[in-house]
Design an enzyme around this catalytic site. Sequence first.
Site, PDB file in Angstrom:
ATOM      1  N   ASN A  74       0.833  -1.197   0.000  1.00 60.05           N
ATOM      2  CA  ASN A  74       0.000   0.000   0.000  1.00 60.05           C
ATOM      3  C   ASN A  74       0.869   1.249   0.000  1.00 60.05           C
ATOM      4  O   ASN A  74       1.734   1.411   0.876  1.00 60.05           O
ATOM      5  CB  ASN A  74      -0.901  -0.011   1.239  1.00 60.05           C
ATOM      6  CG  ASN A  74      -1.775   1.230   1.329  1.00 60.05           C
ATOM      7  OD1 ASN A  74      -1.365   2.263   1.841  1.00 60.05           O
ATOM      8  ND2 ASN A  74      -2.972   1.118   0.813  1.00 60.05           N
ATOM      9  N   THR A 141     -10.595   0.967  11.320  1.00 60.30           N
ATOM     10  CA  THR A 141      -9.231   0.759  10.828  1.00 60.30           C
ATOM     11  C   THR A 141      -8.777   1.851   9.876  1.00 60.30           C
ATOM     12  O   THR A 141      -7.612   1.893   9.511  1.00 60.30           O
ATOM     13  CB  THR A 141      -9.119  -0.601  10.109  1.00 60.30           C
ATOM     14  OG1 THR A 141      -9.970  -0.598   8.965  1.00 60.30           O
ATOM     15  CG2 THR A 141      -9.497  -1.733  11.039  1.00 60.30           C
ATOM     16  N   VAL A 203      -9.997  -6.293   6.529  1.00 55.03           N
ATOM     17  CA  VAL A 203      -8.849  -6.035   7.400  1.00 55.03           C
ATOM     18  C   VAL A 203      -9.048  -6.801   8.702  1.00 55.03           C
ATOM     19  O   VAL A 203      -8.568  -7.915   8.871  1.00 55.03           O
ATOM     20  CB  VAL A 203      -8.662  -4.529   7.672  1.00 55.03           C
ATOM     21  CG1 VAL A 203      -7.393  -4.287   8.485  1.00 55.03           C
ATOM     22  CG2 VAL A 203      -8.610  -3.737   6.375  1.00 55.03           C
ATOM     23  N   LYS A 343     -15.918 -33.499 -13.953  1.00 51.22           N
ATOM     24  CA  LYS A 343     -17.025 -33.836 -13.049  1.00 51.22           C
ATOM     25  C   LYS A 343     -17.233 -35.347 -12.985  1.00 51.22           C
ATOM     26  O   LYS A 343     -17.312 -36.015 -14.018  1.00 51.22           O
ATOM     27  CB  LYS A 343     -18.320 -33.186 -13.533  1.00 51.22           C
ATOM     28  CG  LYS A 343     -19.535 -33.486 -12.652  1.00 51.22           C
ATOM     29  CD  LYS A 343     -20.833 -33.493 -13.421  1.00 51.22           C
ATOM     30  CE  LYS A 343     -21.005 -34.737 -14.246  1.00 51.22           C
ATOM     31  NZ  LYS A 343     -21.280 -35.960 -13.421  1.00 51.22           N
ATOM     32  N   CYS A 425     -25.302 -36.633 -15.780  1.00 51.74           N
ATOM     33  CA  CYS A 425     -24.888 -36.161 -17.104  1.00 51.74           C
ATOM     34  C   CYS A 425     -25.410 -34.756 -17.376  1.00 51.74           C
ATOM     35  O   CYS A 425     -24.709 -33.922 -17.959  1.00 51.74           O
ATOM     36  CB  CYS A 425     -25.386 -37.125 -18.185  1.00 51.74           C
ATOM     37  SG  CYS A 425     -24.726 -38.805 -18.039  1.00 51.74           S
TER      38      CYS A 425
END
Length: 510
Positions: A74, A141, A203, A343, A425
């Site tokens: 940052n 924060t 955060v 699958k 299927c």
Amino acid sequence: MDKSKVDYSVYLVTDSTPAILGTKDLVRVVEAAVRGGVSIVQYRDKHSDRQTAVQTARKLLEVTRRFGVPLLVNDRVDVAVEVGCEGVHIGQDDMAYEEARKLLGPDKIIGVTASSVDEALAACKAGADYLGLGTVYATPTKKDTKSIIGPSGIRSILQALSSAGHASIPTVCIGGINARNATAVLLESSAAPQKSLDGIAVVSALVAADDPAAAARDLLAKVVTGRVPDVLRAVAEATPLSHNMTNLVVQNFAANVALAVGASPIMANYAEEAADLAKLGGALVINMGTVTPDGLKNHIQAIQAYNAAGGPVVLDPVGAGATSIRRSAVQTLLSSGKFTIIKGNEREIHTISNTSSAIVQRGVDSSSTLSIPQRAALAKSVSRSTGGGAVVVLTGKTDIVSDGVRTLRIDNGHEYLGRVTGTGCTLGTTLSAMVAAFRGKKSPLVAAVAGLVMFEIAAERAGVRDDVRGPGTFVPAFLDELSALREETVRGDVKWLAGAKVEAVEVEEE
């Protein structure tokens, strides 16, 4: 790192202040969070001296590189340049984007904070690789918050980005997001089908957590669930082609399922058509229900055509362990190209794993002998073993989905699905529609979970209808409910999603 492949789903922003971090070690917190499902990390420290910041960033980079997760710094571009991390995130009051790009070069990630439409459009025009939108809710924060814009403000920015031709720019939101509100924020912010959030940034929800790994898994499940409507709306918007090379038993059923979920089906087993069909933006389903030498040759040619066109391919290794012919056929297919989704039931997935020699399958038998942790480990292992990083969908009473890094379980469904020929299927057909429509988001895991959730909840709703008395009446009701879920989602009614049972699974590292 390829910037186009960055996953922004669960974005961790660090905080080293005692009020949030407490006495915990930041590097250990980040490692636990990444192990739990964090997909990108931003090191934010505006108070430490430069030497301390560089030392900490290097320690964090060692962790994130080990897990294949990008590390951004940052504001402090000089720190990012020195440690050689994947990029930076800059705010509106930080270094200008143009200057940061000169220092970092063209290959690094630069994200930009935007709390208004004008800021977002300006950042896109400058060349930002992604946007951090917010603040969504008030948070302790970040003291310098310009404005609290809420989900409605996020939605307005997303709509403006779409209208200005910036729908492909990844976006995350930040500010007061946690496991309690993450799904709701994603649902309320979405400007779908044109533009939706690609993830959430948090955060304290992770840094202050007693168990950051468990908190990250919880957030991952909430984020994936919150993006399910985006996938369904994308299918409705695109009406993607679902090219099925499937067995004769299920062709009609699969075509009807494709229509119900919003796709355009074509049942075409002749591979000479594949090159042209692959150019139409759809997905290919390879279903091994009927194995013949000519059929195998057609499958290989079609797989290669879709690989060449960059189109998704779904492999359904039906009955893969039943005979030596089928075991050989599935290995031939796996070596012939790349798959987006594989699958199968437990025995089918076991057959294509390294432990397949001990597995004998009876027909398309879907019985299970493994615990949930064992099944999750199997799916993760098979995903990692595929060179292209295929998402593995291991079906059963509990469905497991893994991309080799993140593994989730889905506990929806109804017993009638196991009493009707071809439901497995047709799930492959459903998954093909999802991954084809959502391919621009580069998140086949989210697409696969969306297809499973839609499929299984439609079965639940059909199974309890008054007009359903057994498997015979279940099938038309199931088609009705698939169509109803699509229609409800398109018009913004996603109350049905509250019934989704999606959880992230902890899988021990090998």
